[in-house]
Scaffold this motif. Structure first.
Motif, PDB file in Angstrom:
ATOM      1  N   GLN A 109       0.998  -1.172  -0.092  1.00 51.99           N
ATOM      2  CA  GLN A 109       0.018  -0.018  -0.019  1.00 51.99           C
ATOM      3  C   GLN A 109       0.867   1.330   0.006  1.00 51.99           C
ATOM      4  O   GLN A 109       2.067   1.136   0.203  1.00 51.99           O
ATOM      5  N   ALA A 110       0.069   2.505  -0.098  1.00 55.91           N
ATOM      6  CA  ALA A 110       1.049   3.714  -0.192  1.00 55.91           C
ATOM      7  C   ALA A 110       2.035   4.082   0.887  1.00 55.91           C
ATOM      8  O   ALA A 110       3.142   4.462   0.346  1.00 55.91           O
ATOM      9  N   GLN A 407      -0.165   9.887  -4.016  1.00 56.68           N
ATOM     10  CA  GLN A 407       0.266   8.692  -4.437  1.00 56.68           C
ATOM     11  C   GLN A 407      -0.943   7.771  -4.108  1.00 56.68           C
ATOM     12  O   GLN A 407      -1.234   7.510  -2.742  1.00 56.68           O
ATOM     13  N   ILE A 409      -2.795   3.967  -4.585  1.00 52.27           N
ATOM     14  CA  ILE A 409      -2.714   2.692  -4.968  1.00 52.27           C
ATOM     15  C   ILE A 409      -4.340   2.167  -4.905  1.00 52.27           C
ATOM     16  O   ILE A 409      -4.818   2.028  -3.756  1.00 52.27           O
ATOM     17  N   GLN A 432       0.226   7.237 -14.529  1.00 51.71           N
ATOM     18  CA  GLN A 432      -0.800   5.990 -13.883  1.00 51.71           C
ATOM     19  C   GLN A 432       0.122   4.771 -14.368  1.00 51.71           C
ATOM     20  O   GLN A 432       0.324   4.704 -15.246  1.00 51.71           O
ATOM     21  N   LEU A 435       0.844  -1.756 -11.452  1.00 56.41           N
ATOM     22  CA  LEU A 435       1.894  -2.621 -10.649  1.00 56.41           C
ATOM     23  C   LEU A 435       1.617  -3.826 -10.898  1.00 56.41           C
ATOM     24  O   LEU A 435       2.813  -4.746 -11.180  1.00 56.41           O
ATOM     25  N   ARG A 439      -3.683  -4.118  -9.586  1.00 53.89           N
ATOM     26  CA  ARG A 439      -3.182  -3.075  -8.587  1.00 53.89           C
ATOM     27  C   ARG A 439      -2.819  -2.124  -9.453  1.00 53.89           C
ATOM     28  O   ARG A 439      -1.798  -2.156 -10.311  1.00 53.89           O
ATOM     29  N   GLU A 441      -1.235   2.108  -9.726  1.00 53.43           N
ATOM     30  CA  GLU A 441      -0.772   3.235  -8.883  1.00 53.43           C
ATOM     31  C   GLU A 441      -1.077   4.776  -9.571  1.00 53.43           C
ATOM     32  O   GLU A 441      -0.743   4.757 -10.712  1.00 53.43           O
ATOM     33  N   GLN A 443      -0.695   8.777  -9.597  1.00 55.90           N
ATOM     34  CA  GLN A 443      -0.124  10.145  -8.966  1.00 55.90           C
ATOM     35  C   GLN A 443      -0.805  11.243  -9.489  1.00 55.90           C
ATOM     36  O   GLN A 443      -0.981  11.566 -10.793  1.00 55.90           O
TER      37      GLN A 443
END
Length: 596
Positions: A109-110, A407, A409, A432, A435, A439, A441, A443
């Motif tokens: 997680q972030a 950020q 996630i 974008q 991951l 998932r 991420e 920004q």
């Protein structure tokens, strides 16, 4: 010294840090079965109720390794919430290694990433641990791949554990001995110790928690605090177990506490260096960052006579929480109080709660806002922490507001809703990254003012709890901000003033006027509630007057008689309105601030 290991546990909120710490204490028999309870290291009722760690805690454990040698472990537990990242940075500065805890059911997680970068900056040895592997929903392979991508470790280095059942705890303890380096330092060098935390004890005064980098500290010696220049005698020194255990000396590499009998909280600064008065060290320990408050709010006592008590309470709280910053301020509506700086809205909430519980202080908090920079036409630069500090529009050139790099996630199915939320908050999508297939991420660059109110709660609700959020300060950018004043019968209520973006001013003004109309008690005269930008009124609500039926005694007869009575009443109401003062009840202030 080679038998000492100093380490901390870093993780996202709710990944099982406190539960795993309980198992480590249980396995090393550092705490008796009678004293062991859930979240043993969380000493505040508030931490237990909310299930979060607010303060970092230090505790010493003894561990018998398979080679027959007894090792001393100093565990410094850390909070996981983004608002308490300052606590994490202090704990990391006192350690050589860190357990990177990742929930096997949720993945990285972030805040896991953010705290990991902090540890890497301090050159800590990282031991990856997957927690909650006993749960049916654990996706061990997938999360292991995420950890390998993140820190580039071989798969066999990842320890599978469960804080609930105790699985893998022995492997973690062995890995701490084998992988985390022993502290370096010279016991014969001049004393150099880092103050990484402090608490206030009403009977003993200030207790400073220290990590000795070089030299040795003995009971009764005269010590100097390098940054403040104060000199004291070390009345008691010792190590931290569940209770403090006094010892005669603390040597290089160890973690312990020092009691000097200091009663004034300002005299110890977290991050300061302790050395001997006679044989001083060359320089203070570097790498300790100053806290940067993000959110500012005024805190005022309900009764002005409690102002000095509130000052004492805030000073004692500041000792336990070095990230709290405050300075005196006055308000026409609320009297004397303090302008306080917080790391975020949860931090503000916790401080309010602690003032109420620990110090019996009932307080009013003004509308939280962030710090802006205003430039005048002459080229002067002003820090604006309070709407009242904003210069007059005739002399002001422009205002800059702080932006953050956020950020987030999340799972791919929530991307649309999260983007809508961030765009509504004036966010700019930076990148974008997927991951894994499940998932992603995101920004964003977001104005800090937009996230302090309800952003985190709304993010959690639209993503059903699956989005994690972390942020770093970015820079200040030019923005079209205006000061929104709330007027009652033409008089400004300074406690409700706010700096808002011009686009959102009208909606925000309407909301506050509507709320005040519901909350303010009716008077004998009409009350006009207005939201204004400068001289321009952008929203208005009116609370009608309580009226006596003066025509009740007239039965029949000429209309002019009724009109005469009504005109007489009208003149009386007009006169009353000129002299009448509108008191805003304390309850109304608290409720207006809970707009969303």
């Amino acid at each position: 010294m080679k038998h000492i290991r100093n380490f901390c546990v870093i993780a996202h909120i709710d990944h099982g840090k406190s539960t795993l710490s309980d198992r480590l204490l249980e396995t090393t028999k550092s705490v008796s079965d009678r004293d062991l309870k859930e979240q043993t290291l969380d000493s505040m009722d508030l931490e237990r109720e909310r299930g979060i760690t607010i303060k970092s805690h230090a505790i010493q454990m003894k561990y018998q390794h398979t080679d027959g040698v007894e090792y001393t472990f100093n565990l410094i537990d850390t909070p996981g919430h983004v608002d308490f990242s300052y606590e994490v940075s202090r704990s990391i500065a006192a350690c050589e290694g860190a357990l990177l805890l990742v929930d096997a059911t949720q993945g990285i997680q972030a805040q896991t990433i953010s705290n990991l970068y902090l540890a890497i900056e301090h050159d800590l040895e990282i031991i990856p641990v997957l927690n909650k592997v006993d749960m049916d929903t654990a996706i061990i392979e997938e999360v292991s791949d995420q950890v390998i991508d993140l820190i580039g470790c071989p798969k066999e280095d990842i320890i599978l554990a469960s804080g609930k059942t105790g699985l893998g705890v022995e492997n973690i303890l062995a890995a701490i001995v084998d992988r985390i380096p022993a502290p370096s330092g010279d016991p014969e060098a001049p004393l150099q110790a880092l103050v990484f935390d402090s608490i206030f004890n009403p009977f003993r005064g200030v207790i400073a928690y220290v990590r000795v980098m070089n030299g040795r500290l003995k009971k009764g010696e005269e010590i100097r605090f390098v940054n403040t220049g104060n000199v004291y005698a070390a009345d008691e020194i010792g190590v931290m177990q569940l209770e403090n255990i006094p010892t005669k000396t603390l040597e290089a590499g160890n973690v312990g506490y020092v009691i000097t009998g200091i009663k004034v909280s300002k005299e110890i600064k977290v991050g300061d260096t302790i050395t001997h008065e006679e044989r001083r060290c060359d320089k203070a320990i570097q790498g300790f960052e100053d806290v940067k408050p993000m959110v500012f709010a005024g805190i005022f006592p309900l009764d002005n006579d409690d102002f000095e008590d509130l000052r004492d309470s805030l000073e004692k709280l500041q000792l336990n929480d070095a990230s709290l910053i405050f300075e005196p301020e006055t308000s026409a509506a609320l009297g004397f109080g303090f302008r306080c700086g917080f790391l975020g809205m949860l931090h503000l909430e916790i401080i309010q709660e602690r003032l109420s519980r620990e110090f019996n202080q009932d307080v009013i908090t003004t509308v939280p806002n962030v710090s802006y920079i205003a430039y005048t036409k002459k080229g002067d630069k002003l820090n604006v922490r309070n709407p009242a500090d904003l210069p007059d529009p005739t002399v002001m050139d422009y205002v800059e507001e702080p932006y953050i790099n956020a950020q987030i996630i999340t799972k791919p199915e929530y991307i649309g809703a999260i983007m809508n939320l961030c765009m509504e908050k004036r966010g700019i999508l930076i990148k974008q990254i997927y991951l894994t297939t499940t998932r992603v991420e995101l920004q964003f660059d977001l104005p800090l003012a937009e996230i302090v109110f309800d952003f985190y709660d709304r993010l959690k609700s639209i993503s059903r709890g699956y989005a994690s959020f972390d942020y770093q300060m970015d820079d200040y950018r030019k923005s079209d901000l205006v000061k929104l004043d709330i007027k009652l019968n033409g008089e400004n209520v300074d406690a409700l003033s706010a700096l808002v973006h011009r686009e959102k001013a009208e909606a925000f003004g309407r909301k506050i006027c509507k709320r005040l109309k519901e909350l303010l008690p009716r008077q004998q005269f009409a009350i006009a509630i207005q939201a204004a930008i400068g001289a321009k009124i952008i929203a208005r609500e009116t609370i009608s007057a309580l009226r006596k039926d003066v025509t009740a005694k007239c039965y029949g007869g000429d209309i002019s008689r009724k009109r005469k009575l009504l005109e007489k009443q009208k003149a009386g109401k007009k006169k009353m309105r000129q002299f009448g003062k509108v008191e805003v009840p304390q309850r109304a202030f608290l409720d207006v601030l809970k707009l969303d």
